[in-house]
Design a protein around this motif. Structure first.
Motif, PDB file in Angstrom:
ATOM      1  N   UNK A 239       0.832  -1.198   0.000  1.00  0.00           N
ATOM      2  CA  UNK A 239       0.000   0.000   0.000  1.00  0.00           C
ATOM      3  C   UNK A 239       0.872   1.255   0.000  1.00  0.00           C
ATOM      4  N   UNK A 240       0.773   2.086  -1.041  1.00  0.00           N
ATOM      5  CA  UNK A 240       1.615   3.287  -1.101  1.00  0.00           C
ATOM      6  C   UNK A 240       1.381   4.237   0.070  1.00  0.00           C
TER       7      UNK A 240
ATOM      8  N   UNK B 108       4.813   5.999   6.733  1.00  0.00           N
ATOM      9  CA  UNK B 108       6.009   5.643   7.505  1.00  0.00           C
ATOM     10  C   UNK B 108       7.157   6.578   7.147  1.00  0.00           C
ATOM     11  N   UNK B 109       7.320   6.847   5.849  1.00  0.00           N
ATOM     12  CA  UNK B 109       8.386   7.743   5.401  1.00  0.00           C
ATOM     13  C   UNK B 109       8.263   9.117   6.051  1.00  0.00           C
TER      14      UNK B 109
ATOM     15  N   UNK C 265      11.604   4.734   1.938  1.00  0.00           N
ATOM     16  CA  UNK C 265      11.456   3.640   2.908  1.00  0.00           C
ATOM     17  C   UNK C 265      11.343   2.316   2.163  1.00  0.00           C
ATOM     18  N   UNK C 266      12.124   1.334   2.576  1.00  0.00           N
ATOM     19  CA  UNK C 266      12.045  -0.001   1.988  1.00  0.00           C
ATOM     20  C   UNK C 266      11.011  -0.839   2.739  1.00  0.00           C
ATOM     21  N   UNK C 267      10.648  -1.965   2.152  1.00  0.00           N
ATOM     22  CA  UNK C 267       9.739  -2.886   2.837  1.00  0.00           C
ATOM     23  C   UNK C 267      10.365  -3.374   4.142  1.00  0.00           C
TER      24      UNK C 267
ATOM     25  N   UNK D  19      -2.506   6.430   7.528  1.00  0.00           N
ATOM     26  CA  UNK D  19      -3.341   6.917   6.424  1.00  0.00           C
ATOM     27  C   UNK D  19      -3.952   8.266   6.777  1.00  0.00           C
ATOM     28  N   UNK D  20      -4.470   8.372   7.993  1.00  0.00           N
ATOM     29  CA  UNK D  20      -5.092   9.628   8.428  1.00  0.00           C
ATOM     30  C   UNK D  20      -4.078  10.773   8.454  1.00  0.00           C
TER      31      UNK D  20
END
Length: 219
Positions: free
Chosen positions: A169-170, A176-177, A186-188, A210-211
């Motif tokens: 999910x982008x 996270x980034x 950011x990598x997986x 997301x928020x």
């Protein structure tokens, strides 16, 4: 029961809070300094689930690779063509009527295949509540047009599973980034490392990330 804010910012009817939500908020704020800052910003907002498995999956197919506005328009046309949006009604409508709703040939095929899987009980929708996350994903990705990401969104929004980490999910990766790496790529592997602190409530942490990107809850 609390009121949730819908996509237009209006108050929708009272909906149930996922049973783990309040405990998850407290645990995440104890363990994670970013969550401690982020969670209070959104008050009583929470994940709002979808009831019908077939409708949830069909809508996810409609949303693939188009703008939200285009997806919403196509979905409304689909509902007009099939007011009782059941597998049988979709199969009865057929490819020509579905295509007239603005769906591509491939999406039309995917939705008809999904309807066939439900009508013929090739999928075990009544058992998904009792199956673990990976077992549900394994069954769903056998259906044409259902990717792992789509299956993970289904776990989050339909089955309300508390510990889903949708690495494809982008929005999760971007969240996270921005929140943990000052906007750096950011990598997986990075995402997994950050999320280890969120278990067993990775769904909840994902929702708050997301928020942080878009304060209006998604459907």
């Amino acid at each position: 029961m609390v009121k949730a804010t819908d996509m237009m910012g209006a108050q929708s009817p009272a909906v149930a809070v996922p049973p783990y939500w309040e405990e998850a908020k407290q645990e995440l704020m104890k363990r994670d300094r970013i969550m401690k800052k982020l969670i209070p910003q959104f008050g009583d907002l929470h994940l709002v689930g979808h009831d019908d498995p077939f409708t949830t999956l069909a809508r996810s197919i409609v949303k693939q690779q188009v703008t939200p506005k285009a997806a919403a328009a196509a979905w409304q046309k689909l509902l007009a063509a099939c007011p009782k949006f059941t597998p049988a009604a979709v199969l009865k409508a057929g490819a020509e009527e579905l295509s007239a709703c603005g769906l591509s040939k491939r999406k039309t095929e995917y939705i008809l295949d999904l309807a066939d899987n439900f009508k013929t009980k090739k999928v075990h929708a009544s058992q998904w509540d009792q199956m673990d996350d990976e077992a549900v994903i394994a069954e769903l990705v056998q259906i044409r047009g259902i990717t792992r990401w789509t299956a993970e969104m289904f776990l989050i929004f339909n089955l309300l599973r508390p510990n889903v980490l949708p690495l494809d999910d982008p929005g999760l990766i971007q969240g996270i980034s921005q929140n943990y790496f000052s906007g750096e790529p950011v990598s997986r592997s990075d995402a997994r490392e950050v999320s280890a602190n969120w278990e067993p409530y990775r769904t909840v942490a994902t929702w708050y990330l997301w928020r942080s990107l878009d304060p209006v809850p998604v459907e």
